[in-house]
Write a protein that holds these residues in place. Structure first.
Motif, short mmCIF file in Angstrom:
data_model
loop_
_atom_site.label_atom_id
_atom_site.label_comp_id
_atom_site.label_asym_id
_atom_site.label_seq_id
_atom_site.Cartn_x
_atom_site.Cartn_y
_atom_site.Cartn_z
N MET A 101 0.83 -1.21 0.00
CA MET A 101 0.00 0.00 0.00
C MET A 101 0.87 1.26 0.00
SD MET A 101 -3.12 -0.92 -0.19
CE MET A 101 -4.00 -2.47 -0.07
N MET A 134 -4.04 -0.66 -6.08
CA MET A 134 -3.02 -0.15 -5.15
C MET A 134 -1.95 -1.22 -4.88
SD MET A 134 -2.98 2.97 -4.35
CE MET A 134 -2.13 3.15 -2.80
N THR A 177 -5.85 4.15 1.44
CA THR A 177 -5.95 3.87 0.02
C THR A 177 -7.14 4.56 -0.62
OG1 THR A 177 -4.92 1.71 0.39
CG2 THR A 177 -6.05 2.04 -1.71
#
Length: 423
Positions: free
Chosen positions: A24, A196, A358
């Protein structure tokens, strides 16, 4: 013994959680920087390659019109572009609707699959189009996709500016995200654990996985590899490994965006995701058998990641849950109850932090509604995946043991209002 098993389970779970946190971070960094190259890359978009857009379609009358409308708006020189609808044994109006578009737009044509590829699934349909086209670059979209106007342009831009790249992949967003509770979960999953995570893997390791849609690949390389594997339910992952093993690499360029429809009912989701899980399990088992013959270290690492995800991680989750349930009825003398509780709370908070950070990169996704759904997602949707992966592994083992033929499941589509052209 129970304590040792519990520690092993916790170790497997936390390795995956921390690794995803790492991805991430990489994905976020990639998001902040990937557009910087565009002004320089634009300068080379002069002598453009010819492009064939492949759209495999089996009984897609519900969505094919909207998809082809999006194709008609693509920003790419029409004399160098062809859109091929591969009508694969459809029994509805898919072919009729596609032919109506081919009459209006000279660069759209309809290809009917023929035996032995007829009705055999996506890979066979793609191989049919490969044989009956000649463009330098192949772009693949699923029949429920509405790519943004510049998507193909950006995919080709990546190939033009990176001669060593075999393929360039974009990102996809959920067009029906607000339709049901399930599509809201899938939307969050897509942003966090699809693009992501893809961005993180590319940022840290220069590794990306070809998705089932919204990617461009050089024809010469597909032909060198012998086309798509007709036995693979996850033909995209399988192709990825063969691309890397030939010495090429894949670039992730999220500027190329497509919007796709996701399952709106649990039944359709279960069948689609079972196919995905079985497909990835097939790929892992296929290439683990060739582990020492693989030439590229990067793909060996990626293969291990899939093995960890679909086997070790879920084994750890199932093991810890099993021990916990047994301990409710029979004392296993577990001595780490408080530690386990603390680790579980930390795991939940880590999951929450990862997802919300995210979501912050996408406009309008960081809101109270999604915060509620992220919490609910942890206790429902994430747990559903555990059951699904176990079930998929059972089916895949049965297929191997009894030498059953692979059957392709075509995801059911839903009526979708045309929201107009995406940017």
């Amino acid at each position: 013994m129970a304590n040792i098993l519990f520690y092993i389970a916790l170790f497997l779970i936390w390795i995956m959680l921390l690794y995803h946190m790492f991805l991430m971070q990489g994905g976020y960094l990639h998001f902040k920087t990937f557009e910087r190259v565009i002004p320089e890359w634009e300068k080379k978009m002069v002598d453009l390659p010819t492009v064939s857009v492949f759209i495999p379609a089996h009984n897609e009358e519900v969505v094919i019109g909207q998809t082809l409308q999006a194709m008609s708006r693509l920003h790419y020189p029409k004399e160098k572009l062809e859109v091929i609808v591969i009508n694969d044994n459809s029994s509805d109006r898919t072919g009729e609707i596609a032919r109506q578009f081919s009459e209006r737009y000279s660069f759209i044509r309809v290809l009917e699959t023929e035996p032995p590829n007829k009705g055999k699934g996506k890979s066979s349909a793609l191989n049919e189009a490969l044989r009956k086209s000649s463009s330098e670059v192949i772009v693949v979209y699923d029949a429920d996709n509405t790519p943004e106007k510049m998507s193909v342009w950006y995919l080709v831009m990546g190939l033009v500016n990176d001669p060593k790249a075999a393929a360039v992949v974009g990102k996809f967003r959920v067009i029906n995200a607000a339709k049901t509770w399930l599509t809201r979960f899938i939307n969050i999953e897509t942003i966090c654990f699809q693009w992501m995570a893809q961005g993180g893997r590319f940022k840290w390791f220069k590794v990306a996985t070809i998705p089932g849609t919204n990617f461009a690949i050089r024809r010469s390389i597909v032909e060198e590899l012998g086309g798509w594997d007709v036995k693979a339910l996850a033909e995209d992952t399988e192709l990825t490994i063969r691309v890397y093993n030939k010495g090429y690499h894949i670039r992730f360029f999220p500027k190329a965006i497509t919007w796709e429809q996701e399952p709106e009912t649990l039944k359709v989701w279960w069948k689609q995701r079972t196919r995905w899980a079985r497909g990835n399990q097939y790929v892992v088992l296929k290439f683990l058998g060739q582990f020492f013959k693989l030439k590229r270290k990067s793909i060996i690492f990626d293969l291990f990641y899939f093995f960890f995800t679909y086997f070790l991680f879920f084994f750890g989750v199932i093991l810890s849950n099993t021990l916990f349930i047994i301990n409710l009825f029979y004392d296993l003398n577990l001595s780490i109850g408080n530690v386990a509780l603390a680790l579980w709370i930390l795991a939940f908070l880590l999951f929450l932090a990862e997802v919300m950070i995210t979501l912050s990169i996408e406009k309008a996704e960081m809101n109270r509604t999604n915060f509620f759904y992220v919490i609910l997602m942890y206790f429902t949707y994430s747990q559903m995946w555990i059951v699904l992966v176990v079930y998929s592994l059972f089916l895949e083992m049965k297929r191997v043991l009894f030498k059953q033929e692979v059957k392709w499941y075509k995801t059911e589509r839903f009526e979708q209002k045309d929201k107009g052209e995406k940017k």
